[in-house]
Design a protein around this motif. Sequence first.
Motif, mmCIF file in Angstrom:
data_model
loop_
_atom_site.group_PDB
_atom_site.id
_atom_site.type_symbol
_atom_site.label_atom_id
_atom_site.label_comp_id
_atom_site.label_asym_id
_atom_site.label_seq_id
_atom_site.Cartn_x
_atom_site.Cartn_y
_atom_site.Cartn_z
ATOM 1 N N THR A 58 18.168 -12.138 38.434
ATOM 2 C CA THR A 58 19.365 -11.378 38.816
ATOM 3 C C THR A 58 20.609 -12.193 38.487
ATOM 4 O O THR A 58 21.108 -12.952 39.285
ATOM 5 C CB THR A 58 19.340 -10.995 40.308
ATOM 6 O OG1 THR A 58 19.072 -12.163 41.071
ATOM 7 C CG2 THR A 58 18.280 -9.950 40.589
ATOM 8 N N ARG A 59 21.073 -11.988 37.264
ATOM 9 C CA ARG A 59 22.304 -12.618 36.790
ATOM 10 C C ARG A 59 23.017 -11.603 35.909
ATOM 11 O O ARG A 59 22.414 -10.592 35.526
ATOM 12 C CB ARG A 59 22.001 -13.919 36.048
ATOM 13 C CG ARG A 59 21.104 -13.771 34.846
ATOM 14 C CD ARG A 59 20.881 -15.101 34.139
ATOM 15 N NE ARG A 59 19.807 -15.841 34.743
ATOM 16 C CZ ARG A 59 18.692 -16.166 34.126
ATOM 17 N NH1 ARG A 59 18.514 -15.856 32.880
ATOM 18 N NH2 ARG A 59 17.754 -16.828 34.736
ATOM 19 N N PRO A 60 24.265 -11.845 35.569
ATOM 20 C CA PRO A 60 24.985 -10.867 34.728
ATOM 21 C C PRO A 60 24.224 -10.562 33.435
ATOM 22 O O PRO A 60 23.606 -11.442 32.836
ATOM 23 C CB PRO A 60 26.308 -11.576 34.434
ATOM 24 C CG PRO A 60 26.491 -12.536 35.564
ATOM 25 C CD PRO A 60 25.111 -12.975 35.956
ATOM 26 N N GLY A 61 24.260 -9.305 33.038
ATOM 27 C CA GLY A 61 23.583 -8.882 31.828
ATOM 28 C C GLY A 61 22.153 -8.434 32.052
ATOM 29 O O GLY A 61 21.455 -8.071 31.113
ATOM 30 N N ILE A 73 12.498 -4.815 33.097
ATOM 31 C CA ILE A 73 13.722 -5.588 33.317
ATOM 32 C C ILE A 73 14.121 -6.234 31.999
ATOM 33 O O ILE A 73 13.332 -6.972 31.403
ATOM 34 C CB ILE A 73 13.525 -6.681 34.385
ATOM 35 C CG1 ILE A 73 13.075 -6.073 35.705
ATOM 36 C CG2 ILE A 73 14.798 -7.495 34.566
ATOM 37 C CD1 ILE A 73 12.649 -7.091 36.751
ATOM 38 N N ALA A 74 15.329 -5.961 31.538
ATOM 39 C CA ALA A 74 15.875 -6.595 30.336
ATOM 40 C C ALA A 74 16.820 -7.699 30.794
ATOM 41 O O ALA A 74 17.732 -7.451 31.588
ATOM 42 C CB ALA A 74 16.616 -5.577 29.485
ATOM 43 N N TYR A 75 16.575 -8.917 30.301
ATOM 44 C CA TYR A 75 17.411 -10.046 30.702
ATOM 45 C C TYR A 75 17.331 -11.152 29.658
ATOM 46 O O TYR A 75 16.424 -11.162 28.820
ATOM 47 C CB TYR A 75 17.000 -10.557 32.081
ATOM 48 C CG TYR A 75 15.724 -11.368 32.141
ATOM 49 C CD1 TYR A 75 15.768 -12.751 32.235
ATOM 50 C CD2 TYR A 75 14.479 -10.762 32.106
ATOM 51 C CE1 TYR A 75 14.602 -13.511 32.295
ATOM 52 C CE2 TYR A 75 13.313 -11.501 32.174
ATOM 53 C CZ TYR A 75 13.381 -12.874 32.267
ATOM 54 O OH TYR A 75 12.233 -13.615 32.320
ATOM 55 N N PRO A 76 18.254 -12.111 29.703
ATOM 56 C CA PRO A 76 18.190 -13.251 28.782
ATOM 57 C C PRO A 76 17.283 -14.347 29.345
ATOM 58 O O PRO A 76 17.576 -14.922 30.381
ATOM 59 C CB PRO A 76 19.646 -13.717 28.687
ATOM 60 C CG PRO A 76 20.301 -13.240 29.935
ATOM 61 C CD PRO A 76 19.533 -12.031 30.401
ATOM 62 N N LEU A 77 16.183 -14.632 28.652
ATOM 63 C CA LEU A 77 15.234 -15.662 29.063
ATOM 64 C C LEU A 77 15.731 -17.017 28.567
ATOM 65 O O LEU A 77 16.025 -17.185 27.396
ATOM 66 C CB LEU A 77 13.855 -15.371 28.466
ATOM 67 C CG LEU A 77 12.783 -16.448 28.667
ATOM 68 C CD1 LEU A 77 12.394 -16.540 30.134
ATOM 69 C CD2 LEU A 77 11.571 -16.147 27.795
ATOM 70 N N ARG A 78 15.807 -17.977 29.487
ATOM 71 C CA ARG A 78 16.155 -19.356 29.118
ATOM 72 C C ARG A 78 14.882 -20.050 28.644
ATOM 73 O O ARG A 78 13.924 -20.193 29.409
ATOM 74 C CB ARG A 78 16.735 -20.112 30.307
ATOM 75 C CG ARG A 78 18.120 -19.701 30.633
ATOM 76 C CD ARG A 78 19.080 -20.546 29.829
ATOM 77 N NE ARG A 78 20.422 -20.036 30.058
ATOM 78 C CZ ARG A 78 21.325 -19.984 29.123
ATOM 79 N NH1 ARG A 78 21.073 -20.416 27.917
ATOM 80 N NH2 ARG A 78 22.515 -19.518 29.377
ATOM 81 N N HIS A 170 8.479 -13.427 42.040
ATOM 82 C CA HIS A 170 8.522 -13.279 43.500
ATOM 83 C C HIS A 170 8.769 -11.816 43.841
ATOM 84 O O HIS A 170 9.281 -11.064 43.017
ATOM 85 C CB HIS A 170 9.625 -14.164 44.103
ATOM 86 C CG HIS A 170 11.004 -13.746 43.708
ATOM 87 N ND1 HIS A 170 11.602 -14.132 42.523
ATOM 88 C CD2 HIS A 170 11.912 -12.962 44.339
ATOM 89 C CE1 HIS A 170 12.811 -13.613 42.441
ATOM 90 N NE2 HIS A 170 13.027 -12.895 43.532
ATOM 91 N N PRO A 171 8.380 -11.404 45.059
ATOM 92 C CA PRO A 171 8.720 -10.052 45.504
ATOM 93 C C PRO A 171 10.233 -9.965 45.695
ATOM 94 O O PRO A 171 10.833 -10.838 46.316
ATOM 95 C CB PRO A 171 7.995 -9.901 46.840
ATOM 96 C CG PRO A 171 7.018 -11.032 46.903
ATOM 97 C CD PRO A 171 7.554 -12.114 46.035
ATOM 98 N N ASP A 179 20.545 -4.551 42.998
ATOM 99 C CA ASP A 179 21.310 -5.175 41.928
ATOM 100 C C ASP A 179 20.706 -4.849 40.558
ATOM 101 O O ASP A 179 21.433 -4.625 39.589
ATOM 102 C CB ASP A 179 21.359 -6.692 42.149
ATOM 103 C CG ASP A 179 22.332 -7.388 41.226
ATOM 104 O OD1 ASP A 179 23.443 -6.847 41.013
ATOM 105 O OD2 ASP A 179 21.997 -8.474 40.720
ATOM 106 N N LEU A 180 19.383 -4.796 40.467
ATOM 107 C CA LEU A 180 18.710 -4.497 39.208
ATOM 108 C C LEU A 180 18.764 -3.023 38.834
ATOM 109 O O LEU A 180 18.951 -2.679 37.672
ATOM 110 C CB LEU A 180 17.236 -4.901 39.286
ATOM 111 C CG LEU A 180 16.903 -6.363 39.154
ATOM 112 C CD1 LEU A 180 15.431 -6.586 39.475
ATOM 113 C CD2 LEU A 180 17.226 -6.863 37.763
#
Length: 191
Positions: A58-61, A73-78, A170-171, A179-180
């Motif tokens: 849960t971060r911007p983008g 869930i679409a997100y930027p993976l570090r 995590h749950p 937020d998502l």
Amino acid sequence: MSRRQIILVALVLVVVGGLGYAGLRTEYHRAKDQRDLADLTRSSPWPREHLLIPDGVTRPGTVGWLDHGGLDIAYPLRTADGRAVPVLWRLRVPQPATGLPDGVHCDTPRVRTCTDLAGGSTLVVTHDSDNSDPSTALYRKDGSRVRAIEVQGPDPVGVDDLSAALSSVHPPSDAELLDLLRRDGYQTDWS
């Protein structure tokens, strides 16, 4: 009544009224959040307490979708080398025959190369073809669910990075789910 007493009474009324209004607004938003959460998770194939999300997602983008097939869930993976690579992380209902999500199969080696990594994990590389863009995905069976992470395009991501994203989960809290799943301007029918 003196002017000082009138001002004092008026001040007390303003403070009490402001506190009452703030309390009502807080309760209104809490109730709206609960209605929205119930509406946004209604089509989930599992109860909310059985959902999982990647740690730190849960971060911007970051955006998510939940429907009868599962959670995306679409997100930027570090990655381990510090890059932020766009990925699609999924918690899906598996097909009974293959254990992979609906629409994913390994029947056409010209289109997909599938490698069994043991422990219930399958690496699927989709080649550039007439009907598919190149991608790399890792799928892991998880009981009545399958966890998946997919990287679209030519940006390489190692199996270790993909596996870590599937393992570090995590749950979600109610706030994380909202937020998502809740988009700007989202309104339930009764909002």
